[in-house]
Design a protein around this motif. Structure first.
Motif: not given
Length: 182
Positions: A108-125
């Motif tokens: 998996q390339h960094e940009s599409p996979a980063a969306r999952v990572v950054l979504t989880r970061l946003a969920e941590r509030e």
């Protein structure tokens, strides 16, 4: 640990039976307790270092890791790094404390996979989080998506064209965390 890794059936004898440990682990996982625990530890450690409990800047990067031939899923081939295995995607704060970890196939390339990572970061509030630092593998589309979705600024740290080694500002924090994981 050195011979077998961390297999449930081979837990040390001083722990409860492995099915009970496994049951508790999955309950904590499904209830989000591991994330809550990690957030609490990060906040305490930051306060102990004289910082605000909530980080304002995160650093994102990924690392491809070889894995065994058997029983590992998902797995893929990272062509540029010539690694058959998985990729660890992490976000750390400026102290190098892990905020989010996502493991996925290495192809998996960094940009599409980063969306999952950054979504989880946003969920941590994390209330003060306003900026994410990244290397050049993360593109402009990701920056606009991140701004539109979560109001976070993605700053791509440029590596100069020089052939000599030099430290890229803040990216060494995430690289140091990867080396500690290894």
């Amino acid at each position: 640990m050195t011979k077998t890794g961390c297999q449930w059936r081979l837990l040390p004898n001083d722990l409860p039976p492995w099915p009970l440990c496994y049951y508790c682990f999955w309950n904590w996982r499904n209830q989000g307790n591991w994330q809550k625990l990690n957030k609490a530890v990060v906040e305490r450690r930051r306060q102990k270092a004289g910082r605000d409990g909530s980080p304002s800047v995160g650093v994102i990067d990924s690392q491809s890791v070889k894995c065994s031939e058997w029983g590992v899923f998902p797995k893929g081939y990272d062509g540029p790094k010539k690694v058959n295995g998985r990729k660890r995607h992490i976000v750390v704060d400026t102290l190098g404390l892990v905020l989010v970890v996502v493991v996925h196939a290495a192809n998996q390339h960094e940009s599409p996979a980063a969306r999952v990572v950054l979504t989880r970061l946003a969920e941590r509030e994390y209330e003060r989080m306003s900026k994410i630092l990244a290397d050049s593998a993360y593109g402009k589309k990701l920056a606009s998506w991140l701004k539109k979705s979560f109001g976070l600024l993605l700053e791509v740290v440029k590596v100069s064209e020089l052939s000599a080694f030099h430290v890229v500002p803040m990216s060494w924090k995430v690289e140091r965390t990867f080396s500690r994981m290894n």
